[in-house]
Design an enzyme around this catalytic site. Sequence first.
Site, PDB file in Angstrom:
ATOM      1  N   ASP A  17      43.288  53.871  20.729  1.00 22.40           N
ATOM      2  CA  ASP A  17      42.774  52.685  20.277  1.00 22.40           C
ATOM      3  C   ASP A  17      42.742  51.831  21.580  1.00 22.40           C
ATOM      4  O   ASP A  17      43.753  51.278  22.021  1.00 22.40           O
ATOM      5  CB  ASP A  17      43.734  52.240  19.246  1.00 22.40           C
ATOM      6  CG  ASP A  17      43.090  50.473  18.695  1.00 22.40           C
ATOM      7  OD1 ASP A  17      42.230  50.072  19.253  1.00 22.40           O
ATOM      8  OD2 ASP A  17      44.050  50.058  17.839  1.00 22.40           O
ATOM      9  N   ARG A  70      31.497  40.575  17.214  1.00 23.30           N
ATOM     10  CA  ARG A  70      32.737  41.113  16.527  1.00 23.30           C
ATOM     11  C   ARG A  70      32.298  42.458  15.656  1.00 23.30           C
ATOM     12  O   ARG A  70      31.378  42.517  15.033  1.00 23.30           O
ATOM     13  CB  ARG A  70      33.157  39.938  15.529  1.00 23.30           C
ATOM     14  CG  ARG A  70      33.347  38.735  16.201  1.00 23.30           C
ATOM     15  CD  ARG A  70      34.408  37.819  15.277  1.00 23.30           C
ATOM     16  NE  ARG A  70      35.511  38.351  15.428  1.00 23.30           N
ATOM     17  CZ  ARG A  70      36.556  38.052  16.479  1.00 23.30           C
ATOM     18  NH1 ARG A  70      36.063  37.201  17.410  1.00 23.30           N
ATOM     19  NH2 ARG A  70      37.781  38.134  16.493  1.00 23.30           N
TER      20      ARG A  70
HETATM   21  C1  LIG Z   1      42.440  43.712  17.885  1.00 21.51           C
HETATM   22  C2  LIG Z   1      42.952  45.056  17.683  1.00 21.51           C
HETATM   23  C3  LIG Z   1      42.597  45.768  16.827  1.00 21.51           C
HETATM   24  C4  LIG Z   1      41.677  45.142  15.331  1.00 21.51           C
HETATM   25  O1  LIG Z   1      40.486  44.696  15.475  1.00 21.51           O
HETATM   26  P1  LIG Z   1      40.049  43.593  14.439  1.00 21.51           P
HETATM   27  O2  LIG Z   1      38.711  43.627  14.714  1.00 21.51           O
HETATM   28  O3  LIG Z   1      40.713  42.219  14.606  1.00 21.51           O
HETATM   29  O4  LIG Z   1      40.125  44.209  13.078  1.00 21.51           O
HETATM   30  C5  LIG Z   1      42.851  47.164  16.535  1.00 21.51           C
HETATM   31  N1  LIG Z   1      43.721  47.580  17.534  1.00 21.51           N
HETATM   32  C6  LIG Z   1      43.946  46.917  18.747  1.00 21.51           C
HETATM   33  C7  LIG Z   1      44.920  47.682  19.579  1.00 21.51           C
HETATM   34  C8  LIG Z   1      43.609  45.685  18.780  1.00 21.51           C
HETATM   35  O5  LIG Z   1      44.095  44.903  19.719  1.00 21.51           O
END
Ligand SMILES: *Cc1c(COP(=O)(O)O)cnc(C)c1O
Length: 413
Positions: free
Chosen positions: A200, A235
């Site tokens: 991620d 976004r």
């Molecule tokens: C910000 C983030 C997300 C989630 O993103 P959203 O768009 O706020 O749902 C997922 N994983 C990590 C590591 C993040 O920093």
Amino acid sequence: MQFLSSLPMFDPALAALLQAEEEKQRDSIRLIASENFASAAVREACGSVLTNKYSEGYPGARYYEGQQIVDQVERLAMARARLIFNAEHVNVQPYSGSPANLAAYLAFVRPGDTVMGMRLAHGGHLTHGSRASITGKYWNIASYELDPHTGLLDYDLIRTKALQHRPKLLIAGHSAYPRQLDFAAFRKIADEIGAPLLVDMAHIAGLVAGGAHPSPIPYADVVTTTTHKTLRGPRGAMIMCRAEHASKIDKAVFPGLQGGPHNNTTAAIAVALHEAAQPDFAEYAKQCVLNAQALGRGLLERGFTLVTGGTDNHLLLIDLRKKGLPGKAVAEALDRAGLVANYNSVPWDDRPPQDPSGIRLGSPAMTTRGFGEKEFLQIAEWIDRIVASGLDDVTIFQVGGEVRELCRSFPMP
Ligand SMILES: *Cc1c(COP(=O)(O)O)cnc(C)c1O
């Protein structure tokens, strides 16, 4: 654009709020590590006529007619992502980072299976198995933690934990870890337990695109990312994966989790990726790291404690315990001076998450506005002045004036 003139006429109340928010963003120094300033081009694509179109399915295989242009928009976004990240397959439809991660779960694990990610309090994300998230309720979570002596990820400890719990999915990635990740080490552990590796890279995608952080693509089965953090787009989110997983991932996103994609967002992702392919984006990515390091140096020189002792990405975590002030009060005081950050747990925090011992700071937003190391060193001085004063009102007021003054020389995109 059309709406800029129609909104104040039709809905003055909402238009006034947008105007106020714009001024607030313009006149403050934004240090929230997950935030950025999207370009006018990205915002125009977001507000375009593509918001009028439904297109469930994928290019060439839709459930609605009239996709002649929309298919080209989505294909353009996909091709640009594949090129920049050197990915075999990409899906640009997830609504945001959290649903993108959920799609990866849906593709690779069944409810009740064991999943291993980084503990939220140690820098992981809610969707990596926090009990407050659906991921912590529907899956059996075994989190790994930082090494208590160094505050760093210890890959031997992760391996031991992985061998003990045998997760069906291994997650690497973070929201608040100021160091580079060793993707090769994660790959080795995933191979040893025979689990797919999900990276991620929500926070670091822009650094990866700009060559300022190693890429997880060669190591991961699947990579999820938001598009609005260091990548500086709208976004939204993307999932990249090896060709062998393409159909599983696509089915998980649609129809597994979502209906129609947000075509206006897809268009804006395409614009952001076009920006990320320009030479000045690499400069920006490199400068994000240099600026975060300058801020870190300035804070260390003034006796602040940083988790892991510094940073090699775009973010920093101040541990305020030695300063004897709680994170929330400091974040609120900084905000009153126009220095916008967020309070954050530090590893092994003895305070609750609603009022933890740390502050998280990030460089991307102000790097986009043109701040260099000089300005970030100045920010360290301001933070110190406010903390050293014991959050004194007059000091906060004085710093606030200096902050607004500096912001005037660095316009918003
Ligand atoms: C910000 C983030 C997300 C989630 O993103 P959203 O768009 O706020 O749902 C997922 N994983 C990590 C590591 C993040 O920093």
